[in-house]
Design a protein around this motif. Structure first.
Motif, short mmCIF file in Angstrom:
data_model
loop_
_atom_site.label_atom_id
_atom_site.label_comp_id
_atom_site.label_asym_id
_atom_site.label_seq_id
_atom_site.Cartn_x
_atom_site.Cartn_y
_atom_site.Cartn_z
N THR A 84 0.83 -1.21 0.00
CA THR A 84 0.00 0.00 0.00
C THR A 84 0.86 1.25 0.00
O THR A 84 0.59 2.20 -0.74
CB THR A 84 -0.93 0.00 1.23
OG1 THR A 84 -1.72 -1.19 1.19
CG2 THR A 84 -1.83 1.20 1.23
N ALA A 92 2.57 1.70 -3.45
CA ALA A 92 1.59 2.11 -4.46
C ALA A 92 1.20 3.57 -4.26
O ALA A 92 1.09 4.33 -5.24
CB ALA A 92 0.36 1.22 -4.39
N TRP A 105 1.94 6.69 -6.80
CA TRP A 105 0.82 7.52 -7.25
C TRP A 105 1.14 9.00 -7.05
O TRP A 105 0.90 9.83 -7.92
CB TRP A 105 -0.45 7.12 -6.52
CG TRP A 105 -1.64 7.92 -6.92
CD1 TRP A 105 -2.20 8.95 -6.26
CD2 TRP A 105 -2.40 7.76 -8.11
NE1 TRP A 105 -3.27 9.44 -6.96
CE2 TRP A 105 -3.42 8.72 -8.10
CE3 TRP A 105 -2.32 6.87 -9.18
CZ2 TRP A 105 -4.34 8.83 -9.11
CZ3 TRP A 105 -3.25 6.99 -10.19
CH2 TRP A 105 -4.24 7.95 -10.15
#
Length: 86
Positions: free
Chosen positions: A21, A24, A28
């Motif tokens: 998480t 990612a 992003w």
């Protein structure tokens, strides 16, 4: 039958969830520096639609009329979003 997780399994699952998480999210954030806000908004809005469409062939997800209706609503919202940004 579901078995209980031992300490090692719980640790590995936690590491995968937290690190996956975090990586990612950081990727992003880095990507938002290189693209326009419109692209970020459209990508964010279509992410649930993409996950459903990928789940159909990979996991055998069966689409119901309600889920198809929800996908149409997402597409309509993305169209409105992109028209307002132009």
């Amino acid at each position: 039958m579901i078995s209980k997780l031992n300490h090692y399994q719980f640790f590995y699952i936690s590491i995968i969830a937290i690190v996956g998480t975090a990586i990612a999210f950081l990727l992003w954030l880095q990507a938002t520096e290189y693209v326009s806000p419109l692209v970020v908004n459209v990508a964010t809005a279509t992410e649930p639609l993409t996950s459903v469409l990928v789940s159909v062939p990979l996991f055998g997800l069966v689409l119901t009329p309600l889920s198809i209706f929800a996908m149409v609503l997402v597409v309509i919202c993305v169209i409105f979003l992109s028209r307002n940004e132009e």
